[in-house]
Structures are given as C-alpha cells and as structure tokens.
Design a protein around this motif. Structure first.
Motif, PDB file in Angstrom:
ATOM      1  N   UNK A 109      46.009  48.499  28.739  1.00 21.43           N
ATOM      2  CA  UNK A 109      45.815  49.903  29.070  1.00 21.43           C
ATOM      3  C   UNK A 109      44.852  50.096  30.220  1.00 21.43           C
ATOM      4  N   UNK A 110      45.070  51.183  30.961  1.00 18.09           N
ATOM      5  CA  UNK A 110      44.186  51.540  32.063  1.00 18.09           C
ATOM      6  C   UNK A 110      43.594  52.907  31.782  1.00 18.09           C
ATOM      7  N   UNK A 111      42.421  53.145  32.318  1.00 20.20           N
ATOM      8  CA  UNK A 111      41.695  54.399  32.081  1.00 20.20           C
ATOM      9  C   UNK A 111      42.256  55.486  32.987  1.00 20.20           C
ATOM     10  N   UNK A 112      42.883  56.475  32.388  1.00 20.79           N
ATOM     11  CA  UNK A 112      43.504  57.561  33.135  1.00 20.79           C
ATOM     12  C   UNK A 112      42.849  58.877  32.739  1.00 20.79           C
ATOM     13  N   UNK A 113      42.485  59.657  33.734  1.00 20.16           N
ATOM     14  CA  UNK A 113      42.000  61.015  33.513  1.00 20.16           C
ATOM     15  C   UNK A 113      42.856  61.974  34.317  1.00 20.16           C
ATOM     16  N   UNK A 114      43.546  62.865  33.612  1.00 18.91           N
ATOM     17  CA  UNK A 114      44.472  63.757  34.291  1.00 18.91           C
ATOM     18  C   UNK A 114      45.645  62.971  34.832  1.00 18.91           C
ATOM     19  N   UNK A 115      45.771  62.940  36.139  1.00 20.54           N
ATOM     20  CA  UNK A 115      46.858  62.221  36.789  1.00 20.54           C
ATOM     21  C   UNK A 115      46.332  61.116  37.699  1.00 20.54           C
ATOM     22  N   UNK A 131      49.234  56.365  27.979  1.00 22.04           N
ATOM     23  CA  UNK A 131      48.786  57.455  28.851  1.00 22.04           C
ATOM     24  C   UNK A 131      49.927  58.272  29.449  1.00 22.04           C
ATOM     25  N   UNK A 132      50.920  57.622  30.029  1.00 16.91           N
ATOM     26  CA  UNK A 132      51.968  58.314  30.768  1.00 16.91           C
ATOM     27  C   UNK A 132      53.321  57.750  30.356  1.00 16.91           C
ATOM     28  N   UNK A 133      54.226  58.626  29.916  1.00 17.72           N
ATOM     29  CA  UNK A 133      55.570  58.200  29.553  1.00 17.72           C
ATOM     30  C   UNK A 133      56.459  58.172  30.789  1.00 17.72           C
ATOM     31  N   UNK A 134      57.652  57.618  30.627  1.00 14.18           N
ATOM     32  CA  UNK A 134      58.573  57.542  31.756  1.00 14.18           C
ATOM     33  C   UNK A 134      58.990  58.939  32.202  1.00 14.18           C
ATOM     34  N   UNK A 135      59.046  59.881  31.275  1.00 13.83           N
ATOM     35  CA  UNK A 135      59.467  61.232  31.652  1.00 13.83           C
ATOM     36  C   UNK A 135      58.357  61.981  32.383  1.00 13.83           C
ATOM     37  N   UNK A 136      57.124  61.733  31.989  1.00 19.38           N
ATOM     38  CA  UNK A 136      55.994  62.359  32.679  1.00 19.38           C
ATOM     39  C   UNK A 136      55.823  61.806  34.093  1.00 19.38           C
ATOM     40  N   UNK A 137      56.173  60.543  34.281  1.00 22.41           N
ATOM     41  CA  UNK A 137      55.967  59.895  35.588  1.00 22.41           C
ATOM     42  C   UNK A 137      57.154  60.057  36.528  1.00 22.41           C
ATOM     43  N   UNK A 138      58.281  60.572  36.022  1.00 24.04           N
ATOM     44  CA  UNK A 138      59.519  60.570  36.789  1.00 24.04           C
ATOM     45  C   UNK A 138      59.449  61.509  37.995  1.00 24.04           C
TER      46      UNK A 138
END
Length: 336
Positions: free
Chosen positions: A141-147, A287-294
């Motif tokens: 995992x990586x530390x993600x805040x917002x985008x 953190x981010x799904x494929x649909x959120x990142x698409x």
C-alpha cells in the motif's frame, strides 16, 4: 452495470494481460542475465546470448504497452503510483538500458567483453530486483490523501518489498534455467538442469514466504483469502501450485526438454492469479479502485479500438519470431 464499469474492467484485464505477458516473456530473458555469472566459459555465454538474441528486444514491447495503457486508461493510478515508485522504476529502466547496450556491444569487442558481460548480468539483476520491489511496495500500500501520493521518498523500501524483490529474482532465474534446458544441449543443458532444481526449491520457499506474509499486510487481504465463502474460490490456487510443482519436479527428474519451462510459466501464472485475487478491484491497494482511477468513457472506448488491432498484431509477430527460431542452439551452428 454501466458502460464505464464495463470499460474499466476490460481495461484492467488488458493491462493485467500485457504485464503478465511481459513478466513471462522478458522474465526468462532477465533470468539468463541473472544466471550469466554462473557460466564463466565464453562458449557457454555465447550460446546463452544466441538462444535469446532473436526475441529479447520484442519481449519488452509488452512493458511499454502495460505502462502506456495504465497512463491512458487509469491516469489517476499512474499519477499516484509513479511518485511512490520513482526510485525502483528508474533503477529498472537503467538496468534495462545497461543490459540492452551490453547485449549489442559485447559482440563488437574482445578486450572489453568482460565489462559488457558484467553490465549485462548487473543490469538484469537490478531490473528484476527493482520490479519485485515495486510489486511489494504496491502490495503493502501507498499513502494517498485525496487524489495525490502523500508518502515519503523511501516508503517503498521495506522488508516485505525486499522479500518480493528477491523472490522475483529467484523466479526469473528459474525461468532462465528452464529456458536453457529447452534450448541448449550437452554440458550446458546438464548445468541448466542442476540450476533448475536449485532455483525451483528456492522459488517455492520464496513463494511460501510471500504467501504467508501478504494476507497480514491488510485485513482486506486476509478476508479475501480466508473468509467464508471466499476460501472456496481461493483454495484451488495453492492446491494448483502444489500440483504444478510436483509435475515440475517430475519433469526435471526425467530430464524432459519442454515441460520444465512450460510448468515454470504455469507457476508464474498461478502466482499472478493470486496477486489478482488479492488486489481486485483496487488498482492502488486499499485506496483507489479501477473505476475511480478510470479515464473518461469515450477515451477508453477510443483506445479500445486501437488495442483491438495492436495486441493481435504484437502476438502475431511474436509467435512468428519464436516459431522461426525454434529448436536447439549450439556454438557451431546457432539454431538447428
């Protein structure tokens, strides 16, 4: 289910396919470089290089397709993961550059051939280790805040990422050794059989270590693998690994030509399936799904038409190259 969900899933499988094909095709290529120091004789090294000379550069096409496809289809994931993995990615690219240059230059000089052999072996080792470390960093995992990526420069460097890096180096070495079993003859082939035994045992140990640790990195991994009824779907993977490993041991004991390499590829395929089980539907774990990142639907649809032509074309010329240069390689006559 909306069209965007379908397109995101389709693109996730396209990128996963491209990355997997790169791993199995460039994996044995990198494995040969990792094994290079174990074959000090010039004649053996020439045969090793000749065995992969017609296909090595084409294998890396899939790396470009996987990376470029992620940037285009999942730009948010690309923007988050690249800053998190700058160091291992740069190390991987430098390793590939060194080994590529060494591959061409070692044939054009005698005085400095040993130097280029070192560059070939070192570049292969660095590239393989960097790929495994990057995989481990993504899994943990990586530390993600917002985008945005919000971690530090060295977050990728952990005991787990080093473990996955070493495991991938061992796996690539196994692919390289079984490739030599398939493509060479005589004493070189016997040496490759011996190394295949060693690296198979080491790979099974490394797979076991990674498999034990991974479910405990995040509770989601634990639930995915061990919660009911998920375990009904996940249990066949380790069972299949045990079965393929037994067949691989048998094929090495009977000194078959082609089965060891094919079964080694199956071990990689099962490991890759396990990775997919752990990650899906996240492209940036937890953190981010494929649909959120698409990317937008129209962009993905437009690119899909291009990929529908490009992938069969790449598969076609790759298959043709392997078919043309099939058979054993030796010092006297090259392919025969």
């Amino acid at each position: 289910m909306s069209v965007s969900v379908d397109l995101a899933t389709v693109w996730a499988f396209i990128i996963a396919f491209a990355v997997f094909v790169y791993i199995v095709m460039d994996g044995f290529d990198l494995g040969l470089g990792i094994l290079f120091p174990l074959f000090p004789a010039k004649a053996d090294r020439d045969v090793i290089m000749n065995s992969v000379a017609p296909v090595w550069d084409g294998n890396e096409t899939w790396l470009v397709l996987g990376g470029g496809g992620m940037m285009a289809a999942f730009p948010l994931a690309y923007a988050v993961l690249m800053p998190a993995l700058y160091t291992p990615v740069i190390a991987m690219l430098l390793g590939l550059v060194f080994r590529g240059v060494a591959f061409e230059f070692r044939w054009r000089t005698r005085r400095e051939r040993n130097l280029w052999d070192i560059a070939f072996a070192g570049g292969s080792l660095v590239a393989a280790l960097a790929q495994g470390v990057a995989l481990g960093a993504i899994l943990q995992g990586v530390h993600v805040e917002g985008r945005h990526y919000a971690g530090g420069w060295w977050d990728w460097l952990t005991p787990f990422s080093i473990l996955t890096g070493v495991a991938l180096v061992i796996g690539y070495a196994l692919l390289g050794a079984t490739w030599l079993v398939m493509k060479t003859e005589g004493e070189l082939r016997e040496r490759a059989y011996h190394l295949s035994w060693i690296f198979l045992i080491a790979m099974l140990g490394a797979m076991g270590a990674v498999s034990i640790v991974t479910p405990f990195l995040h509770v989601q991994y634990t639930q995915r693998w061990f919660a009911w009824p998920n375990i009904i779907l996940t249990a066949p993977v380790p069972i299949a690994v045990a079965g393929v490993s037994a067949l691989l041991l048998r094929s090495l004991a009977k000194k078959y030509d082609y089965q060891p390499f094919s079964l080694s590829l199956m071990l990689f395929a099962l490991s890759y399936a396990g990775l997919g089980i752990s990650l899906y539907p996240y492209i940036v774990p937890q953190s981010i799904t494929i649909w959120q990142a698409a990317s937008p639907e129209k962009s993905q649809l437009f690119m899909l038409f291009g990929v529908a032509v490009l992938i069969p074309l790449i598969l076609g010329y790759t298959a043709w190259a392997y078919w043309v240069f099939r058979g054993k390689v030796n010092t006297a006559s090259g392919f025969h």
